[in-house]
Design a protein around this motif. Structure first.
Motif, PDB file in Angstrom:
ATOM      1  N   PHE A   1      11.614  90.536  42.252  1.00 45.05           N
ATOM      2  CA  PHE A   1      12.612  89.273  41.920  1.00 45.05           C
ATOM      3  C   PHE A   1      13.819  89.118  42.189  1.00 45.05           C
ATOM      4  CE2 PHE A   1       8.830  88.712  38.740  1.00 45.05           C
ATOM      5  CZ  PHE A   1       8.235  87.462  39.424  1.00 45.05           C
ATOM      6  N   ARG A   2      14.256  90.154  42.714  1.00 40.64           N
ATOM      7  CA  ARG A   2      15.491  90.225  43.194  1.00 40.64           C
ATOM      8  C   ARG A   2      15.445  89.690  44.601  1.00 40.64           C
ATOM      9  NH1 ARG A   2      18.947  95.971  41.525  1.00 40.64           N
ATOM     10  NH2 ARG A   2      18.788  95.117  39.078  1.00 40.64           N
ATOM     11  N   SER A   3      14.537  89.534  45.090  1.00 44.99           N
ATOM     12  CA  SER A   3      14.423  88.833  46.512  1.00 44.99           C
ATOM     13  C   SER A   3      14.831  87.238  46.286  1.00 44.99           C
ATOM     14  CB  SER A   3      13.027  88.902  46.983  1.00 44.99           C
ATOM     15  OG  SER A   3      12.306  88.184  46.173  1.00 44.99           O
ATOM     16  N   MET A   4      15.069  86.820  44.948  1.00 49.62           N
ATOM     17  CA  MET A   4      15.367  85.416  44.853  1.00 49.62           C
ATOM     18  C   MET A   4      17.109  85.378  44.557  1.00 49.62           C
ATOM     19  SD  MET A   4      12.343  84.602  42.108  1.00 49.62           S
ATOM     20  CE  MET A   4      12.790  83.086  41.654  1.00 49.62           C
ATOM     21  N   GLU A   5      17.634  86.393  44.601  1.00 45.57           N
ATOM     22  CA  GLU A   5      19.071  86.352  44.371  1.00 45.57           C
ATOM     23  C   GLU A   5      19.890  85.419  45.128  1.00 45.57           C
ATOM     24  OE1 GLU A   5      20.698  90.285  44.742  1.00 45.57           O
ATOM     25  OE2 GLU A   5      20.003  91.023  42.654  1.00 45.57           O
ATOM     26  N   ASN A   6      20.669  84.637  44.662  1.00 44.61           N
ATOM     27  CA  ASN A   6      21.480  83.494  45.302  1.00 44.61           C
ATOM     28  C   ASN A   6      20.637  82.274  45.722  1.00 44.61           C
ATOM     29  OD1 ASN A   6      23.796  85.306  44.955  1.00 44.61           O
ATOM     30  ND2 ASN A   6      23.050  86.417  46.668  1.00 44.61           N
ATOM     31  N   ILE A   7      19.455  82.336  45.454  1.00 42.85           N
ATOM     32  CA  ILE A   7      18.748  81.064  45.601  1.00 42.85           C
ATOM     33  C   ILE A   7      17.837  80.653  44.483  1.00 42.85           C
ATOM     34  CG2 ILE A   7      18.325  81.618  48.136  1.00 42.85           C
ATOM     35  CD1 ILE A   7      15.756  82.438  47.787  1.00 42.85           C
ATOM     36  N   GLU A   8      17.571  79.521  44.464  1.00 50.62           N
ATOM     37  CA  GLU A   8      16.554  79.015  43.212  1.00 50.62           C
ATOM     38  C   GLU A   8      15.333  78.136  43.816  1.00 50.62           C
ATOM     39  OE1 GLU A   8      16.978  78.741  39.980  1.00 50.62           O
ATOM     40  OE2 GLU A   8      18.852  79.909  39.834  1.00 50.62           O
ATOM     41  N   PRO A   9      14.463  79.137  44.280  1.00 53.94           N
ATOM     42  CA  PRO A   9      13.209  78.628  44.819  1.00 53.94           C
ATOM     43  C   PRO A   9      12.174  77.911  44.065  1.00 53.94           C
ATOM     44  CG  PRO A   9      13.119  80.714  44.978  1.00 53.94           C
ATOM     45  CD  PRO A   9      14.326  80.380  44.401  1.00 53.94           C
ATOM     46  N   VAL A  10      12.134  78.141  42.538  1.00 52.31           N
ATOM     47  CA  VAL A  10      11.273  77.613  41.465  1.00 52.31           C
ATOM     48  C   VAL A  10      12.003  76.985  40.567  1.00 52.31           C
ATOM     49  CG1 VAL A  10       9.849  79.675  42.223  1.00 52.31           C
ATOM     50  CG2 VAL A  10      11.370  79.995  40.112  1.00 52.31           C
ATOM     51  N   VAL A  11      11.151  76.107  39.858  1.00 45.08           N
ATOM     52  CA  VAL A  11      11.587  75.435  38.654  1.00 45.08           C
ATOM     53  C   VAL A  11      11.653  76.345  37.541  1.00 45.08           C
ATOM     54  CG1 VAL A  11      11.488  73.165  37.429  1.00 45.08           C
ATOM     55  CG2 VAL A  11      11.176  73.316  39.768  1.00 45.08           C
ATOM     56  N   TRP A  12      12.743  76.379  36.304  1.00 46.91           N
ATOM     57  CA  TRP A  12      12.297  77.389  35.350  1.00 46.91           C
ATOM     58  C   TRP A  12      12.102  76.375  34.086  1.00 46.91           C
ATOM     59  CZ3 TRP A  12      12.082  82.398  36.339  1.00 46.91           C
ATOM     60  CH2 TRP A  12      12.862  82.875  37.486  1.00 46.91           C
ATOM     61  N   LEU A  13      10.932  76.911  33.395  1.00 47.94           N
ATOM     62  CA  LEU A  13      10.353  76.130  32.164  1.00 47.94           C
ATOM     63  C   LEU A  13      11.001  77.030  31.121  1.00 47.94           C
ATOM     64  CD1 LEU A  13       8.872  73.947  30.990  1.00 47.94           C
ATOM     65  CD2 LEU A  13       6.835  75.416  30.900  1.00 47.94           C
ATOM     66  N   ASP A  14      12.059  76.518  30.397  1.00 51.23           N
ATOM     67  CA  ASP A  14      12.874  77.346  29.349  1.00 51.23           C
ATOM     68  C   ASP A  14      12.248  77.077  28.118  1.00 51.23           C
ATOM     69  OD1 ASP A  14      14.283  78.934  31.230  1.00 51.23           O
ATOM     70  OD2 ASP A  14      15.663  77.021  31.357  1.00 51.23           O
ATOM     71  N   SER A  15      11.529  76.048  28.036  1.00 51.90           N
ATOM     72  CA  SER A  15      10.814  75.721  26.571  1.00 51.90           C
ATOM     73  C   SER A  15       9.405  75.009  26.840  1.00 51.90           C
ATOM     74  CB  SER A  15      11.747  75.139  25.547  1.00 51.90           C
ATOM     75  OG  SER A  15      11.936  73.635  26.430  1.00 51.90           O
ATOM     76  N   PRO A  16       8.658  75.076  26.033  1.00 49.68           N
ATOM     77  CA  PRO A  16       7.436  74.179  26.152  1.00 49.68           C
ATOM     78  C   PRO A  16       7.622  72.683  26.213  1.00 49.68           C
ATOM     79  CG  PRO A  16       6.949  75.576  24.259  1.00 49.68           C
ATOM     80  CD  PRO A  16       8.463  75.579  24.547  1.00 49.68           C
ATOM     81  N   GLU A  17       8.794  72.023  25.319  1.00 58.04           N
ATOM     82  CA  GLU A  17       8.868  70.852  25.615  1.00 58.04           C
ATOM     83  C   GLU A  17       9.321  70.090  26.827  1.00 58.04           C
ATOM     84  OE1 GLU A  17       8.460  72.244  21.593  1.00 58.04           O
ATOM     85  OE2 GLU A  17      10.062  72.986  23.230  1.00 58.04           O
ATOM     86  N   GLN A  18      10.083  71.217  27.545  1.00 57.02           N
ATOM     87  CA  GLN A  18      10.853  70.864  28.664  1.00 57.02           C
ATOM     88  C   GLN A  18       9.907  70.491  29.930  1.00 57.02           C
ATOM     89  OE1 GLN A  18      13.095  74.102  30.528  1.00 57.02           O
ATOM     90  NE2 GLN A  18      14.118  72.761  32.174  1.00 57.02           N
TER      91      GLN A  18
END
Length: 450
Positions: free
Chosen positions: A388-405
């Motif tokens: 997952f360090r291949s993702m450093e300095n970029i945001e290619p995905v959406v992060w779901l930080d809680s179910p409600e989100q």
């Protein structure tokens, strides 16, 4: 070809069909299974010999594995690499064996010591029955090349040693984007096929003894089918195949194996519960695609609770009690490509399905909250894994930080898609460049023809 994934990546991609030489496929499939592959008649089949490691062969292999994991963790300053050491200690004899391995690997690990261990292991391989049988096989048939579709296969180690001593050129392909940090390079080859320049640099970092000219950046045929329009189904055909609601949007929940994500069913239930308590239940369906070799069993209770919301969209695989005999049907190329094309987004725990969807310009959502507090497993550890360090300095995905989100994300999915689209393209390009997604099978075929 030690397992069924090679069928998808190499047989269905027709890598061997136009070779200017005869081909013998060494495999572990059942005889009746071979009839399903639609393989060119010119390809011969031979079942792989049974290979049972001696105590010392296994001891050195496991010691090398643990030593390299420790070395890699230090090299990359990433302790999560050590979590790839997962020996099965379900018997007293196994506990004793791995205790010996672990105790003997406590001291500081040097690259020179690892190389010494590998030389010892190579000598032991050459005493095995399998080594001797394949050495004579290669000499008898005057083989010119040996190619392995999976660099982690234990049985390939003595076979590759035999090929080397018989004067045969050996080639292997790195199977997955996360394999190299895991120190599971079970064999030594003359050439290594990698997905990208990024993976080439990884291979050189973990195995500096492998020379630059031995590494071939040919991609992998794994993603070629996404660009074959003849395989793509219409949305109507996909809906009919799985009995989906054409009037709703589709969220694909792609499952992980029980080791990677033991609480997948809890995450599915969280999302289904939130949607069912919200008006989004009238707008969305969840298309559940489990990891092919595990099926729906662990999700069934959740499916039964939300039958109109969760729809089974399983992979078109022929399953077996033996992993090596499980394989995708050719139909699954169309199923997966069409799912990526027509679903509106994918959600999972750090799966490569994010890349599959990214190649169809669809957003990926990574679940990023704990399923259970104070558990033996943590979601935070997953995203610390080296790949997952291949993702450093970029945001290619959406992060779901809680179910409600999930409500806010789905209500504003187009905005999230636009926000991550460019970085998803950059990430896909880093993992496997666009031209190699189209040309990989041809490049590999050309190499085998030389």
């Amino acid at each position: 070809m030690p397992d069924g994934v090679g069928i998808k990546n190499y047989i269905y991609a027709n890598v061997f069909n136009d070779l200017d030489k005869s081909v013998t496929l060494l495999h572990k499939f059942k005889t009746e299974t071979l009839k399903d592959f639609e393989i060119d008649d010119q390809i011969k089949f031979q079942h792989l010999r049974n290979y049972k490691e001696t105590f010392f062969e296994k001891y050195y292999r496991e010691k090398i594995h643990l030593s390299r994991l420790k070395y890699n963790a230090s090299l990359k300053s990433n302790s999560s690499i050590l979590s790839n050491y997962m020996p099965k200690k379900n018997k007293l004899s196994h506990k004793l064996f791995y205790s010996i391995v672990e105790i003997s690997t406590r001291k500081n690990i040097s690259k020179n010591h690892i190389h010494w261990l590998e030389k010892r292991y190579e000598k032991l391989l050459r005493k095995s029955r399998v080594y001797k049988e394949y050495y004579h096989f290669f000499k008898k048939h005057e083989s010119s090349k040996l190619f392995c579709t999976h660099q982690r296969a234990i049985i390939a180690a003595p076979i590759f040693a035999a090929a080397k001593d018989a004067g045969i050129e050996t080639i292997t392909a790195i199977y997955s984007w996360d394999n190299l940090p895991k120190a599971r390079l079970a064999l030594r080859a003359d050439k290594y096929i990698v997905w990208s320049p990024y993976m080439k640099n990884e291979l050189k970092a973990y195995y500096p003894e492998i020379k630059n000219h031995q590494i071939k950046v040919f991609g992998t045929p794994q993603f070629e089918f996404h660009y074959d329009k003849s395989l793509l189904w219409t949305r109507e055909k996909l809906a009919a195949y799985y009995h989906l609601d054409m009037n709703k949007k589709w969220l694909c929940f792609s499952g992980d194996d029980k080791t990677t994500s033991p609480f997948d069913q809890h995450y599915l239930k969280d999302i289904a519960k939130i949607l069912s308590e919200n008006e989004l239940v009238n707008q969305w369906q969840i298309l559940l695609r489990p990891v092919p070799v595990e099926g729906f069993d662990k999700y069934q209770e959740v499916i039964d609770q939300y039958p109109h919301l969760i729809k089974k969209t399983g992979a078109a695989w022929k399953l077996s009690s033996e992993w090596s005999d499980a394989y995708p049907k050719k139909e699954d190329l169309s199923v997966l490509s069409s799912l990526c094309e027509h679903a509106d987004a994918v959600i999972n725990v750090g799966s490569t399905m994010a890349l599959d969807f990214g190649m169809h310009q669809k957003p990926a959502i990574y679940i990023n909250y704990e399923a259970k507090e104070n558990s033996y497993w943590s979601i935070k550890r997953i995203y610390k894994f080296q790949h997952f360090r291949s993702m450093e300095n970029i945001e290619p995905v959406v992060w779901l930080d809680s179910p409600e989100q999930i409500i806010e994300i789905l209500n504003n999915l187009d905005n999230y898609k636009q926000r991550t689209k460019k970085d998803m393209e950059l990430w896909c390009e880093k993992i496997i460049p666009f031209n190699l997604r189209l040309e990989s099978s041809q490049l590999i075929e050309n190499e085998l023809n030389i």
